[in-house]
Design a protein around this motif. Structure first.
Motif, PDB file in Angstrom:
ATOM      1  N   LEU A  45      54.184  17.865  98.649  1.00 20.15           N
ATOM      2  CA  LEU A  45      55.627  17.971  98.409  1.00 20.15           C
ATOM      3  C   LEU A  45      55.962  18.596  97.064  1.00 20.15           C
ATOM      4  O   LEU A  45      57.124  18.707  96.707  1.00 20.15           O
ATOM      5  CB  LEU A  45      56.270  16.582  98.500  1.00 20.15           C
ATOM      6  N   LYS A  48      58.179  21.566  97.465  1.00 19.85           N
ATOM      7  CA  LYS A  48      59.338  21.436  98.340  1.00 19.85           C
ATOM      8  C   LYS A  48      60.603  21.383  97.502  1.00 19.85           C
ATOM      9  O   LYS A  48      60.660  20.680  96.491  1.00 19.85           O
ATOM     10  CB  LYS A  48      59.232  20.164  99.187  1.00 19.85           C
ATOM     11  N   ASN A  92      56.433  21.029 110.452  1.00 16.08           N
ATOM     12  CA  ASN A  92      57.186  21.077 109.212  1.00 16.08           C
ATOM     13  C   ASN A  92      56.388  21.878 108.182  1.00 16.08           C
ATOM     14  O   ASN A  92      55.160  21.839 108.182  1.00 16.08           O
ATOM     15  CB  ASN A  92      57.425  19.650 108.712  1.00 16.08           C
ATOM     16  N   LYS A  93      57.073  22.602 107.308  1.00 15.10           N
ATOM     17  CA  LYS A  93      56.359  23.406 106.317  1.00 15.10           C
ATOM     18  C   LYS A  93      55.702  22.538 105.251  1.00 15.10           C
ATOM     19  O   LYS A  93      54.558  22.771 104.860  1.00 15.10           O
ATOM     20  CB  LYS A  93      57.306  24.410 105.657  1.00 15.10           C
ATOM     21  N   PHE A  94      56.423  21.520 104.776  1.00 12.32           N
ATOM     22  CA  PHE A  94      55.897  20.621 103.743  1.00 12.32           C
ATOM     23  C   PHE A  94      55.692  19.251 104.386  1.00 12.32           C
ATOM     24  O   PHE A  94      56.653  18.539 104.670  1.00 12.32           O
ATOM     25  CB  PHE A  94      56.869  20.511 102.568  1.00 12.32           C
TER      26      PHE A  94
END
Length: 294
Positions: A45, A48, A92-94
């Motif tokens: 994260l 993010k 999800n990307k992160f």
């Protein structure tokens, strides 16, 4: 779509660097009064973007390439496959779980401040009920519900242990003394159809709306089909809806639906220290809708 395929596709995306995930996660527990909080500390994260305390209005959608018409979520390269004609699954990307998934509407004009409908529940339940592992699905409805994108989407992760709502996993479990309003239902076998699940959701949302009405706004004012800002959480055994008043205390202290259940994903120890300084129980009370003293 079975779980082994989903995990295989997710791992491919992680190995290629498309999806950011670290398996070197650490759980840090903190007791605040009667409530045990869990911080999931993960480097995934670190890059993010932080929660926007003043997000752009609905007409501020980015017009970047490789987004579906009407959408502000770029799913190109992250897509795993269609779940139904109305929804498709992406990574999800992160990610703070393996896997961390998003169930996105095929119609890019459906909005995250709207309540869930039968197509949402049908697609979600067809996926959730076929997964071998115990997953939790959640929906962050509206700006104050903790969402950061307008395109309507739900999320799924393997169910973390010892959530505030874990008492619902047993027939006689007693709820912890949270200081915010929440409404829930243990699911019986006859409840486990999309139509019945939608009825339960609408009933819980009605209760949440009565408590949350007038406390906050969804991406501005006078939006068509806007629901009360809320979080929806669903497992194979129970459903919960809770009204929200704010998405975050500050840029380093905001939570989604799972965070309201005491499981907070963070990138740094500094964020944990910030939460503890603010007061965890009091912060969730402020982010949700405070229970009135009996």
């Amino acid at each position: 779509m079975d779980e082994s395929f989903i995990l295989s596709e997710f791992d491919k995306l992680v190995n290629s660097g498309t999806v950011i995930y670290s398996d070197k996660e650490e759980i840090i527990e903190h007791l605040d009064g009667d409530l045990k909080f869990q911080f999931l500390l993960t480097s995934a994260l670190a890059k993010k973007p932080t929660i926007q305390l003043n997000p752009p209005a609905t007409n501020g959608i980015d017009e970047l390439d490789q987004k579906r018409e009407g959408s502000d979520i770029s799913t190109h390269g992250f897509e795993i496959g269609e779940i139904s004609t109305s929804h498709f699954l992406v990574a999800n990307k992160f990610c703070w779980a393996r896997p961390h998934l998003m169930l996105v509407t095929s119609d890019g004009y459906q909005r995250q401040y709207e309540g869930l409908d039968l197509n949402d529940i049908k697609s979600l339940w067809s996926l959730l009920s076929t997964l071998d592992t115990d997953y939790v699905a959640f929906y962050n409805c509206g700006q104050d519900g903790g969402c950061s994108r307008l395109h309507k989407h739900l999320q799924l992760i393997p169910t973390p242990p010892n959530l505030f709502a874990s008492f619902l996993d047993s027939k006689d479990g007693e709820p912890p003394r949270v200081r915010f309003e929440w409404f829930y239902c243990r699911l019986n076998p006859h409840d486990k159809t999309p139509e019945r699940l939608l009825e339960i959701y609408n009933h819980l949302l009605e209760q949440s709306t009565k408590k949350g009405k007038g406390l906050s706004e969804n991406f501005g004012t006078a939006l068509p089909n806007a629901a009360c800002p809320h979080n929806f959480i669903l497992t194979k055994r129970w459903m919960m809806v809770l009204p929200r008043q704010r998405a975050a205390i500050n840029k380093e202290a905001g939570v989604n639906a799972i965070g309201m259940l005491g499981y907070i994903a963070v990138a740094t120890q500094k964020e944990i220290d910030n939460w503890i300084r603010l007061g965890l129980t009091d912060s969730l009370r402020e982010l949700g809708v405070a229970k009135q003293a009996a």
